[in-house]
Structures are given as C-alpha cells and as structure tokens.
Design a protein around this motif. Structure first.
Motif, mmCIF file in Angstrom:
data_model
loop_
_atom_site.group_PDB
_atom_site.id
_atom_site.type_symbol
_atom_site.label_atom_id
_atom_site.label_comp_id
_atom_site.label_asym_id
_atom_site.label_seq_id
_atom_site.Cartn_x
_atom_site.Cartn_y
_atom_site.Cartn_z
ATOM 1 N N PHE A 69 0.810 -1.220 0.000
ATOM 2 C CA PHE A 69 0.000 0.000 0.000
ATOM 3 C C PHE A 69 0.845 1.272 0.000
ATOM 4 N N GLN A 98 -6.242 0.971 -8.118
ATOM 5 C CA GLN A 98 -5.884 1.324 -6.744
ATOM 6 C C GLN A 98 -7.121 1.521 -5.874
ATOM 7 N N TYR A 120 -3.472 -2.989 -5.135
ATOM 8 C CA TYR A 120 -3.074 -1.593 -4.973
ATOM 9 C C TYR A 120 -1.657 -1.377 -5.495
#
Length: 283
Positions: free
Chosen positions: A94, A226, A254
């Motif tokens: 992330f 994302q 992501y």
C-alpha cells in the motif's frame, strides 16, 4: 491570402504566417494524406509539451520527483520500523504509487520516536510535490479542475500538519489522540483514497497535456485499480473476519496500480526534462 498560398504542388508560407491557422486544409489534402495529417496535428494545438511554458514544466517536473521521493521515504521508514516481516510486506504493497499520503500507514511511525522522521519527511515531500504538480499552467477562471487542484493541495498540507501534531504528541503518552485506533484508521484510509484519486487524475491530465492520450487513459485505469484495492481492504477490515488472504490480495492490487502510475510519472519527468534540455540547447 496572408498565411499561405499554393503554387502547383508546393506550399509557400509567408514570414510570420501560421500554417496551422491560415492554410486551406482542402488544398493540402490534394497534395497527399501525409501532408494532411501533419496539418491536422499542427492545427490541434495545445497537445504537446513543446508549446508549454518552461516555468510550468520545471515546477511540475520537480513535483513528480517529490511525489516519488515521498513514497520512497515512507517505504524506508516502514522497512526499518516493522518488527513483523509479513506485516512490513503488507504495508509495502500500500506504499506503492505517488498518489495518497499513506497517512493510515504512517500514523504508526509518527507515534514512534525513532521512525517519525521518515514519516514526516515523506509527508513534507508529498505536500510540496502535490502543490507543485497542481500548479496551474495559466492563471484564469478556476473551474471544476481548479477546485480539484486546490482541494488536493489543502489535503496534502493538512496531512503534513496532522503528522506534525501526532509526532509531537508521541512524546507525551497522556496527549495521544483519544479517538479509537480503528476509527481513526478508517478515516485516514478514506483521506488517502480521496487524495490518491485527485493526484492521479492530475497525472493523467499532465499526460494528456503532452499529447499522450492513451497514457492518460491508462493512468485512469491504474487509478481505478488502486481504488479497488483500497475498497477490498475496507471490506476485509470491516466486513470479513480473519480475511488475511483477502487483505494480501488487496495489497497486491493496490501495488499493481501504484506501480503503473509511478511508471507514467517517470515517463513524464523524462519527457519534460528532455524538452527543457532541448529548449536550453536551442538558446
């Protein structure tokens, strides 16, 4: 005819005349399809960095570099602070991409005395990068796009202020935020996602400004990927139970989108940097 006149199979352009504005396109089409395509490209206008202002390109280029540096600093901070190797890898997924400030991940680093410097450095670089990337090429009516740029800049600066406040309170156990950790985490994830959308839309707009329309569409697609990754994480945290596998998938999704946007940013930096070098060489 002031701009251009045709003589037989050739074209004469008077000094100061603009082929893109003055020439008769129908006459050019008689010469050949290749000449017609050249005229159509020239008449499009405003679709290349060649007609962009040098100052604007410099600011935007620096902004894209700062955004890349922001998530690089965040990765270094997470790598040095995480005790759990699996948790570190999850957070790394992330961290990918220049979009959001990653506040929901950096909030833990901000409370740690030894690692808060990396987090603050990341947020500072992110705030400066967002302001630079959002810098308008021409000053005029703000419009919807201008409001989006202003909102993204405000969110970036607010994220930096939040980071400073949290890091200062980390030295005082009694001064920590009284909001529950998971409640705060949810809000920070939403903030990160909103900021990521605005910044990635701007990156797509810059690509379109340079005439790379397919690249702009690809950036929009990576942004959507994302968003899907973030939504999957929200489902895993708030709906599912013991869904570590689903969380790992969300981090991977992501990361793929973030890597794609990063590559677009690198290309744009290279393209605008080359254009600036060419102009400097011409002078």
């Amino acid at each position: 005819m002031t701009g251009a006149a045709s003589f037989g199979t050739g074209i004469f352009i008077e000094p100061g005349g603009g082929l893109a504005e003055k020439v008769d396109v129908e006459q050019i089409q008689l010469i050949g399809p290749r000449a017609a395509r050249v005229v159509e490209q020239d008449t499009a206008g405003g679709k290349s960095f060649r007609d962009a202002k040098r100052g604007w390109m410099k600011v935007v280029t620096v902004g894209l570099v700062l955004l890349a540096g922001a998530f690089a600093l965040a990765m270094v901070g997470v790598r040095g602070d995480a005790d759990d190797a699996e948790l570190m890898k999850f957070k790394m997924g992330f961290m990918a991409g220049p979009g959001g400030p990653k506040l929901w991940i950096l909030s833990d680093l901000l409370r740690a005395h030894l690692a808060s410097g990396w987090a603050l450095g990341s947020l500072a670089a992110y705030a400066a990068g967002v302001v630079a990337v959002m810098w308008p090429e021409r000053v005029g009516i703000m419009g919807i796009a201008g409001i989006g740029r202003l909102l993204a800049s405000v969110m970036a600066v607010a994220g930096l202020v939040f980071g400073i406040l949290v890091s200062q309170r980390a030295y005082d156990v009694h001064g920590l935020l009284e909001v529950g950790y998971y409640d705060l985490l949810t809000w920070l994830i939403f903030l990160d996602m909103a900021a990521m959308i605005l910044v990635n839309m701007r990156v797509a707009g810059i690509a379109g400004r340079g005439g790379y329309h397919r690249l702009a569409k690809a950036t929009g697609g990576m942004m959507a990927v994302q968003v899907v990754g973030m939504l999957m994480l929200m489902v895993a945290l708030n709906v599912l139970r013991n869904a570590m596998g689903f969380m790992w998938v969300s981090a991977g999704v992501y990361a793929v989108g973030g890597a794609g946007v990063t590559l677009v940013g690198v290309f744009l930096v290279t393209r605008m940097g080359w254009e600036l070098l060419v102009r400097r060489g011409v002078r």
